[in-house]
Write an enzyme that holds these catalytic residues in place. Sequence first.
Site, mmCIF file in Angstrom:
data_model
loop_
_atom_site.group_PDB
_atom_site.id
_atom_site.type_symbol
_atom_site.label_atom_id
_atom_site.label_comp_id
_atom_site.label_asym_id
_atom_site.label_seq_id
_atom_site.Cartn_x
_atom_site.Cartn_y
_atom_site.Cartn_z
ATOM 1 N N ARG A 68 -4.836 7.440 7.268
ATOM 2 C CA ARG A 68 -3.792 6.450 7.200
ATOM 3 C C ARG A 68 -2.871 6.671 8.208
ATOM 4 N NH1 ARG A 68 -0.840 5.498 2.249
ATOM 5 N NH2 ARG A 68 -0.684 7.940 2.207
ATOM 6 N N SER A 79 -4.394 17.831 5.546
ATOM 7 C CA SER A 79 -4.842 18.550 4.215
ATOM 8 C C SER A 79 -5.898 19.445 4.142
ATOM 9 C CB SER A 79 -4.937 17.271 3.260
ATOM 10 O OG SER A 79 -3.725 16.416 3.122
ATOM 11 N N ASP A 104 -0.859 18.031 2.104
ATOM 12 C CA ASP A 104 -0.344 17.036 1.044
ATOM 13 C C ASP A 104 0.509 17.363 -0.216
ATOM 14 O OD1 ASP A 104 -2.730 18.322 0.407
ATOM 15 O OD2 ASP A 104 -3.805 16.413 -0.118
HETATM 16 C C1 BGC Z 1 -7.539 21.718 1.051
HETATM 17 C C2 BGC Z 1 -6.078 21.514 0.894
HETATM 18 C C3 BGC Z 1 -5.617 20.339 0.280
HETATM 19 C C4 BGC Z 1 -6.402 19.997 -1.059
HETATM 20 C C5 BGC Z 1 -6.195 18.455 -1.517
HETATM 21 C C6 BGC Z 1 -8.249 21.312 -0.010
HETATM 22 O O1 BGC Z 1 -9.601 21.089 0.160
HETATM 23 O O2 BGC Z 1 -7.929 23.061 1.412
HETATM 24 O O3 BGC Z 1 -5.407 22.010 2.108
HETATM 25 O O4 BGC Z 1 -4.273 20.341 -0.159
HETATM 26 O O5 BGC Z 1 -7.969 20.079 -0.506
HETATM 27 O O6 BGC Z 1 -6.498 17.691 -0.532
#
Ligand code: BGC
Length: 467
Positions: A83, A144, A198
């Site tokens: 996004r 994320s 995130d």
């Molecule tokens: C990632 C995290 C992320 C989470 C939610 C996980 O697979 O390692 O960094 O915050 O997913 O998106």
Amino acid sequence: MPSTKDQLTKYEKIEAFVKGFKLSTLTYKRVMTLLNSEMKSGLTKQTNHVADIKMFPTFVRSLPDGTEKGEFLALDLGGTNFRVLLVKLHGSDVEIESKTYLIPQRIMLGTGKQLFDHIADCIGKFVKDHNIQGQKLPLGFTFSFPCKQEDLAAARLSKWTKGFRCEGVVGENICHLLHEALKRRTNCDVEIIAVVNDAVGTLMSAAHSDRNCEIGLILGTGCNACYMEDLDNVGLWEAADDDHPQQVIINTEWGAFGDNGCLDFIRTEYDRELDTYSINPGKQIMEKMISGMYMGEIVRLVLERLTMEGLLLHGADRECLLFERGKFYTKYVSEIESDHDEFFANTKQVLEELGIENFTTEDCKIVKYVCTLVSARAAFLAAAGLATLINKIGRKEMTIAVDGSLYRFHPRFHNLMCLKIQELIRPGQKFKLALSHDGSGKGAALVAAVAMRLRNIKGLKDVEVAA
Ligand code: BGC
């Protein structure tokens, strides 16, 4: 209740195949003790390199105070979509315009260059469509995945998770990769102010209006949590003393809990099979028991087993989608559990979508039962994680900001988590789970805005000292 002896044995047989999902409160307490000690070793300098839970310090040290202003670009990369957002902050008022672009699977599994070029192309289009080409906009990037942060705007990818495995990115500074791609593909000028996870964005976004917010939680495609920690407890913190608050948000990356085998005592045969066929076997063990990317598949594996054992869906053709990996989506679990009467309208629709004919009402009942067991275990494990953090922080009252599709759409996740957390925390502590709005978009812009506010204050002070 089953009426005949035959049925009784059938239900007993089913129970034997699903009992591994029913864990006692004592077991969840044991999980908490283990998690607590794994988090400690992640925070400790001498043990961090061997710890599974990396407890990354994020360089985000101040929460928003509601006075943040300005226009920001925000990017959100972490699931199957990417996004781009234009976020306008006017104090407590926030205006957002955004556009979502799909990331095709071939890019998720391609090279880093292809991924960042694709992202840059999307940004180029967005900037053009919104007529903001000429401006140098500050940018907050929600990325994320687990990253070792070297500064607010420098983060090295430590490993890919979820459905991503792009070559040549692990170990690289992702802000640098983005800059290079923007230079190659567009003529947009941005200043990357912050890169955030995130979970961190979710905490920031909720803290904008709730000063009691201490924890951010994501229950979506992946699962992760972050919280505000005192610098004294962060063995990895090496930055010089300054006049920022003596605290920092820790991105726990608790999805990796269990990678060293410490959760093997609660894993079922279905968890193991799912892991074997995943793109990252042996990794993200806790995430694989909780998050949306995997929950549907766990349910599918149980239903497949029960069907093969002759305990379910006698009318199911071996060619139907129930027997195909990845075809039982997590959204089905939410839909099935939203059936509240004996008509099972949603369950029937899901079974039809899977190409199953001739199912009975009893089949529907069993399918729903399996969904409730798998989702309750996920909710209780997430609750055990939160209770560990709540006990660790030790404040009498706190808010936990939550975001993610699983939390938003599952009909019972919120209530199940609240019940279990209450059981697991110290008496007298109070907590609230609050849905955080657009943490990945607004949150990233807020981190950038807070950084710019603090930068301006510092600039003013430096001028005062010089004068
Ligand atoms: C990632 C995290 C992320 C989470 C939610 C996980 O697979 O390692 O960094 O915050 O997913 O998106």
